[in-house]
Write an enzyme that holds these catalytic residues in place. Structure first.
Site, short mmCIF file in Angstrom:
data_model
loop_
_atom_site.label_atom_id
_atom_site.label_comp_id
_atom_site.label_asym_id
_atom_site.label_seq_id
_atom_site.Cartn_x
_atom_site.Cartn_y
_atom_site.Cartn_z
N ASP A 93 45.47 27.50 18.92
CA ASP A 93 44.40 27.83 17.99
C ASP A 93 44.77 27.24 16.62
OD1 ASP A 93 42.08 28.73 16.88
OD2 ASP A 93 42.23 30.76 17.65
C1 BGC Z 1 39.24 30.18 16.02
C2 BGC Z 1 38.92 29.45 17.30
C3 BGC Z 1 38.28 28.13 17.01
C4 BGC Z 1 39.17 27.33 16.09
C5 BGC Z 1 38.65 25.95 15.76
C6 BGC Z 1 39.94 29.30 15.01
O1 BGC Z 1 40.01 29.89 13.76
O2 BGC Z 1 40.03 31.30 16.33
O3 BGC Z 1 38.09 30.25 18.10
O4 BGC Z 1 38.01 27.43 18.19
O5 BGC Z 1 39.34 28.04 14.87
O6 BGC Z 1 37.62 26.00 14.85
#
Ligand code: BGC
Length: 711
Positions: free
Chosen positions: A257
């Site tokens: 993530d």
């Molecule tokens: C979120 C994810 C997301 C990623 C990319 C993160 O802050 O937890 O769900 O896919 O950002 O934007």
């Protein structure tokens, strides 16, 4: 030698690690992260993957740098959060879950993939599969709700929809099952907090949707930000290697993530980036999303012997393999080269309307005020969500545009051209001023019916949007009570990313609808339901609490030694509230009235390997055609491990004309009665099993039967 072997043989260490590096373009930033010189990094082979860039021209321009100006000409993988639509915005995931319709889930994902691919995107960070039982947690809006069976159905449908038949097709995108796992169990619903769940709950509740995504061929998996009982998911070798690759058989790409590898330092398991990078790589995280830990610190980790070259190579191979499967080596510009046909735009809007209205849940209709009488001549539409176009898009609007969204006010105006519709701005969603209330009261005084559009702003749920109070923000309650005091018929619509605890409203309003964030076609969809053009069919994928003190709340609890018995002091309840929800899982009214009879199980004595046919007769006892949703639950009343009171095993939706009867049938494999045994192995124990069918998880409405599993 195949293409990947040949490439691997010529790649420098930096070029290899570049393939494990994903950087955010400046178009959207979703968290802290290192800034990079994007263009130079791509040319030099230090950046192999990008997120948050879309647009045919924009993506083509950066892809050109990779395939024409970098030494090895390896195409970039470009990912984006295409969650509930890309250009056409569909209902948020929690709302989609209310449809209980895998075919619709697949169709909206298909259109989202087509549109994202038209914009040069090759990967989405969806589906989100976190079972969520705590509406304080803002990300419940992104979730499929409280039930692992439903989440598993959604996992498969969304994966099929995004990836299509062939991942290499120009309209397919790689799906990412996220966030492995138990993110919905964060302490007290607080975003990014630790989760502490038992192995049993992991295996019964949180992992099955990911197993379903893997079985459906999902291309990527993203571990969550959180730690489970002290083991951060980003470095959780037991789950990422042992379970995901070992047990579930996943052979795709694991992508961290946003900034999560660097955050292992904050978690307290790594002293610096070098060890953080090593922990993540050794746990099986292939791509570092934005933290810069791999590109910056893996070389030193290798020198210090914290990682092996073969571990780096395995990850690089997996990333190259994904690029190959996506057809990027054969034609890196494949996505972004097609324009939608003119007729497609209209079809997509039509699908958005179908999806939006199917997601609306009619929570109450106390006086039978809905559907609106065609004679209605004067309606006041008030409340801060009535004209809020932008809010309709919800928390992940991707390339959606507020001006494309239809507000509730505009939807009603379009549906009721002969009716006078008055509207005035009144209170804000969150502000404390009550100045607008008197204007609203005056406006409503002359109306026959008031539509009161209440709720949350889109940004009040989603990531980093946990709340301790599940009531209406700002002065909306004051507005609502002033209007209710007028004694006019009031229909309330709740635009929100979570169930809101509003017992006073459910008691006083004539009708209340959960309208979530319905996307571009929100207003038309709400109007379709209010006017009766569409008979409401949405059902709750979560138990709706009466009070925040009841959460986490969900239907498939285990029995207590002292189960709730009204009036019994020493029973499992509260002093100040019953333990039951305001509305049970599966609740949702229709303008039709359905009755169930004759539950049959055939055969009633079964052995392993058999299939039981479960059937009920359902009768539309009303004068309106409608759709009924039926839930099949089982219970194992005596087992070596206490089993939940109810476990969902199947759902059916049937269209039923007024006055007609139909039989609903399920084929229930006996193996579906197995469970996670004491040693975490799957066991099927002989004995009696209860079979229940109902229109929700409310025990008082279930038809019940039993079967006997022979030893
Ligand atoms: C979120 C994810 C997301 C990623 C990319 C993160 O802050 O937890 O769900 O896919 O950002 O934007």
């Amino acid at each position: 030698m195949g293409r990947i072997d040949k490439l691997m043989a010529t790649m420098s260490l930096e070029e290899k690690i570049g393939q494990l590096n994903m950087v955010a373009s400046s178009r959207v930033v979703t968290g802290p992260g290192e800034r990079h010189d994007l263009l130079e990094g791509i040319r030099a082979g230090r950046i192999g993957n990008l997120l948050n860039l879309w647009g045919a021209d924009e993506t083509r321009a950066v892809q050109r740098l990779a395939v024409e100006e970098s030494r090895l000409r390896i195409p970039l993988l470009m990912g984006l959060d295409v969650i509930h639509g890309h250009r056409t915005i569909f209902p948020v995931s929690l709302a989609e879950a209310c449809q209980f319709a895998p075919d619709l889930w697949e169709k909206t994902a298909r259109v989202a993939a087509e549109e994202a691919a038209e914009d040069g995107v090759a990967m989405t960070f969806a589906p989100m599969l976190d079972v969520a039982r705590d509406p304080r947690w803002g990300r419940i809006v992104e979730s499929p709700g409280e039930d692992p069976w439903v989440a598993s159905q959604m996992a498969a449908a969304k994966t099929r929809g995004f990836q299509g038949r062939d991942l290499a097709a120009r309209d397919s995108v790689a799906a990412t099952a996220k966030h492995l796992c138990a993110y919905g169990a964060v302490t007290a619903g607080r975003e990014y907090a630790s989760a502490d769940v038992s192995e049993r709950t992991l295996h019964e509740v949180y992992l099955p949707p990911f197993a379903a995504a893997v079985a459906a061929g999902v291309a990527a998996v993203m571990p969550g930000f959180i730690d489970i009982a002290g083991a951060p998911m980003t470095s959780n070798a037991k789950l990422l290697q042992g379970w995901l690759r070992g047990v579930a058989g996943f052979d795709g790409v694991v992508i961290s993530d946003y900034n999560a590898i660097a955050e292992l330092i904050n978690h307290g398991v790594a002293p610096d980036l070098v060890e953080a990078a090593a922990l993540a790589l050794n746990a099986g995280v292939d791509i570092d999303m934005t933290s810069g830990a791999y590109i910056g610190a893996l070389p030193e980790a290798l020198e210090r012997g914290l990682v092996t070259m073969s571990a780096i190579d395995s990850s690089v191979r997996r990333v190259l393999k994904l690029k190959e499967r996506l057809g990027l080596f054969d034609d890196p510009y494949r996505r972004g080269s097609a324009r939608p046909r003119a007729s497609q735009a209209a079809e997509r809007r039509e699908l958005a309307r179908e999806a939006a209205r199917a997601a609306i849940v009619l929570l109450t209709n106390r006086s039978g005020i809905l559907p609106l009488s065609p004679e209605t001549r004067r309606i006041a539409v008030i409340g801060p969500l009535a004209a809020a176009q932008q809010e309709m898009l919800g928390s992940w609007a991707s390339a959606g545009r507020p001006e494309d969204a239809v507000s509730i006010l505009d939807g009603l105006k379009a549906a009721l051209p002969k009716c006078r519709i008055d509207h005035a701005a009144d209170v804000d969603i969150e502000a404390e001023s009550t100045d607008g209330i008197s204007v609203a009261v005056d406006l409503c005084a002359g109306a026959e019916i008031v539509v009161l559009s209440l709720g949350e702003a889109a940004a009040m749920s989603g990531e980093a949007a946990s709340r301790t109070d599940l009531g209406l923000p700002g002065r909306q309650r004051a507005l609502a009570e002033a209007i209710l005091d007028l004694g006019k018929p009031v229909i309330a619509t709740l635009t929100s990313g979570r169930p809101l605890t509003l017992p006073w409203l459910f008691e006083r309003a004539d009708a209340v609808l959960a309208t979530w964030f319905l996307g571009d076609e929100a207003g038309h969809a709400v109007a379709d339901v209010l006017t009766g053009k569409f008979n409401p069919a949405g059902r709750l994928p979560v138990s709706w609490p009466r009070d925040v003190g009841q959460v986490p709340i969900f239907y498939n609890e285990r029995p207590s030694g002292r189960p709730f018995a009204p009036g019994a002091h020493y029973s499992s309840t509260y002093l100040d509230a019953p333990p039951t929800p305001q509305f049970p899982f599966g609740h949702g009214l229709s303008y039709s009235r359905f009755a169930l009879r004759d539950l049959r199980c055939d055969p009633t004595v079964v052995k392993a390997g058999d299939i039981v046919e479960v059937s009920v007769t359902v009768h539309n006892e009303s004068e309106m055609d409608g759709e009924v949703t039926l839930f099949l639950f089982v219970r194992d009343p005596v087992a070596s491990v206490a089993r939940p009171l109810l476990e969902l095993k199947g759902v059916q939706k049937l269209e039923l004309d007024a006055g007609r009867r139909k039989q609903a049938k399920w084929r229930l494999p006996v193996e579906d009665l197995s469970f996670v045994g004491q040693g975490l192995e799957r066991v099927l124990e002989p004995g009696r099993f209860e079979i229940h069918v109902g229109q929700s998880a409310d025990p008082s409405g279930l038809l019940s039967g039993a079967i006997e599993l022979a030893p």
